[in-house]
Enzyme design. Sequence first.
Site, PDB file in Angstrom:
ATOM      1  CE1 TYR A   1      11.102   2.954   1.682  1.00  0.00           C
ATOM      2  CE2 TYR A   1      11.825   3.555  -0.538  1.00  0.00           C
ATOM      3  CZ  TYR A   1      10.906   2.941   0.303  1.00  0.00           C
ATOM      4  OH  TYR A   1       9.805   2.329  -0.225  1.00  0.00           O
TER       5      TYR A   1
ATOM      6  CE  LYS B   1      10.796  -0.621   1.377  1.00  0.00           C
ATOM      7  NZ  LYS B   1       9.800  -1.460   2.086  1.00  0.00           N
TER       8      LYS B   1
HETATM    9  N1  NAD Z   1       4.090   3.909  -2.380  1.00  0.00           N
HETATM   10  C1  NAD Z   1       5.159   3.728  -3.167  1.00  0.00           C
HETATM   11  O1  NAD Z   1       5.400   4.466  -4.141  1.00  0.00           O
HETATM   12  C2  NAD Z   1       6.079   2.573  -2.892  1.00  0.00           C
HETATM   13  C3  NAD Z   1       7.118   2.311  -3.805  1.00  0.00           C
HETATM   14  C4  NAD Z   1       7.981   1.246  -3.559  1.00  0.00           C
HETATM   15  C5  NAD Z   1       7.820   0.470  -2.428  1.00  0.00           C
HETATM   16  N2  NAD Z   1       6.819   0.770  -1.551  1.00  0.00           N
HETATM   17  C6  NAD Z   1       6.707  -0.062  -0.345  1.00  0.00           C
HETATM   18  O2  NAD Z   1       5.416  -0.658  -0.314  1.00  0.00           O
HETATM   19  C7  NAD Z   1       5.037  -0.880   1.042  1.00  0.00           C
HETATM   20  C8  NAD Z   1       3.667  -0.296   1.302  1.00  0.00           C
HETATM   21  O3  NAD Z   1       3.691   1.080   0.984  1.00  0.00           O
HETATM   22  P1  NAD Z   1       2.385   1.971   0.918  1.00  0.00           P
HETATM   23  O4  NAD Z   1       2.646   2.968  -0.141  1.00  0.00           O
HETATM   24  O5  NAD Z   1       1.181   1.115   0.861  1.00  0.00           O
HETATM   25  O6  NAD Z   1       2.499   2.715   2.344  1.00  0.00           O
HETATM   26  P2  NAD Z   1       1.394   3.425   3.261  1.00  0.00           P
HETATM   27  O7  NAD Z   1       2.108   4.406   4.133  1.00  0.00           O
HETATM   28  O8  NAD Z   1       0.253   3.889   2.442  1.00  0.00           O
HETATM   29  O9  NAD Z   1       0.888   2.214   4.200  1.00  0.00           O
HETATM   30  C9  NAD Z   1       1.790   1.585   5.069  1.00  0.00           C
HETATM   31  C10 NAD Z   1       1.043   1.013   6.255  1.00  0.00           C
HETATM   32  O10 NAD Z   1       2.035   0.410   7.101  1.00  0.00           O
HETATM   33  C11 NAD Z   1       1.771   0.764   8.434  1.00  0.00           C
HETATM   34  N3  NAD Z   1       3.005   0.765   9.193  1.00  0.00           N
HETATM   35  C12 NAD Z   1       3.989   1.687   9.148  1.00  0.00           C
HETATM   36  N4  NAD Z   1       4.935   1.390  10.044  1.00  0.00           N
HETATM   37  C13 NAD Z   1       4.541   0.237  10.645  1.00  0.00           C
HETATM   38  C14 NAD Z   1       5.097  -0.548  11.682  1.00  0.00           C
HETATM   39  N5  NAD Z   1       6.234  -0.190  12.280  1.00  0.00           N
HETATM   40  N6  NAD Z   1       4.443  -1.669  12.074  1.00  0.00           N
HETATM   41  C15 NAD Z   1       3.269  -2.021  11.495  1.00  0.00           C
HETATM   42  N7  NAD Z   1       2.680  -1.284  10.523  1.00  0.00           N
HETATM   43  C16 NAD Z   1       3.313  -0.167  10.111  1.00  0.00           C
HETATM   44  C17 NAD Z   1       1.158   2.149   8.362  1.00  0.00           C
HETATM   45  O11 NAD Z   1       0.375   2.443   9.527  1.00  0.00           O
HETATM   46  C18 NAD Z   1       0.326   2.077   7.094  1.00  0.00           C
HETATM   47  O12 NAD Z   1      -1.012   1.697   7.362  1.00  0.00           O
HETATM   48  C19 NAD Z   1       6.138  -0.269   1.904  1.00  0.00           C
HETATM   49  O13 NAD Z   1       7.042  -1.286   2.288  1.00  0.00           O
HETATM   50  C20 NAD Z   1       6.806   0.710   0.957  1.00  0.00           C
HETATM   51  O14 NAD Z   1       8.137   0.977   1.337  1.00  0.00           O
HETATM   52  C21 NAD Z   1       5.946   1.792  -1.755  1.00  0.00           C
END
Ligand code: NAD
Length: 253
Positions: free
Chosen positions: A154, A158
């Site tokens: 992961y 990133k």
């Molecule tokens: N939540 C955390 O702690 C965290 C920390 C660092 C970075 N991030 C990053 O932030 C971003 C958002 O994370 P989040 O926590 O809101 O995630 P989440 O899982 O709550 O929401 C992600 C959304 O993306 C959609 N999705 C997944 N795969 C997809 C695809 N192939 N095509 C289109 N849509 C797709 C899902 O259906 C979902 O609605 C991500 O890139 C994640 O890696 C999150």
Amino acid sequence: MRGRRALVTGAGQGIGRGLALAFGAAGAEVLVNDLRPERCEQVVDEIRAAGGAATPVPFDVTEYDAVCTAVAAHGPADVLVNNAGNAGAEGFATRGRFAESEPADWEAFLRVNLYGVLHCTRAVLPAMVSNKWGRVLTVVSDAGRTGDPGGAVYGAAKAGAAGLTRTIAAENGRYNVTANNISLGTMRTPLTEPLWAEQADSPQAKAILQNYAIRRPGVPDDVTNLALLLASDQGSWITGQTICVNGGFSFAL
Ligand SMILES: NC(=O)c1ccc[n+]([C@@H]2O[C@H](COP(=O)([O-])OP(=O)(O)OC[C@H]3O[C@@H](n4cnc5c(N)ncnc54)[C@H](O)[C@@H]3O)[C@@H](O)[C@H]2O)c1
């Protein structure tokens, strides 16, 4: 953001939903993408109910042809927010030591978090260049900046996406196209909800927060104003950067 069209990927919930709502409230026409069409519809309804303009654009960012078809169908985006991502399968991360992983485990991380960003950026960039204005924001993770035991692939995906941003910035600055990364620490979103909702007092949750100067997980609202700045005319001389929104992860005592 009035007069701008913003494509936000993975906007059906969590951080992407927060960004889509914020862009809508700021006057942008929002193209709300998610893998799950019903989530797109719901967020579009929320933006419209608040007086904004939005269109559901469901597609899978891992499918390049689908991305290109959607971008061609909905017209050029002035702003791309590469937010779609996951830490593996839908839901909280499948975690494990790299030495015990198999190539088959890596695919899910790379396809969404790296290839998804390549696909969407490639699809929107030519129009930004010919319009001589564009903004590419990519949501990355401290897992890719500092390392994250248990989250190697992961983090690698990133870090790859963050590297792409720097070259996009270098190649396209002369056309008023900027590209920046927003690097997040641990957030409270549906992705990590099981950790915070069910085990907020667990040793695991407490251990995570010990690494943060501000001892709470981030929430989508912590991210939106920075994203709006980077996407606006006021952000026109900020490019190629990775800006952390992480509660002081690096400065925790
Ligand atoms: N939540 C955390 O702690 C965290 C920390 C660092 C970075 N991030 C990053 O932030 C971003 C958002 O994370 P989040 O926590 O809101 O995630 P989440 O899982 O709550 O929401 C992600 C959304 O993306 C959609 N999705 C997944 N795969 C997809 C695809 N192939 N095509 C289109 N849509 C797709 C899902 O259906 C979902 O609605 C991500 O890139 C994640 O890696 C999150």
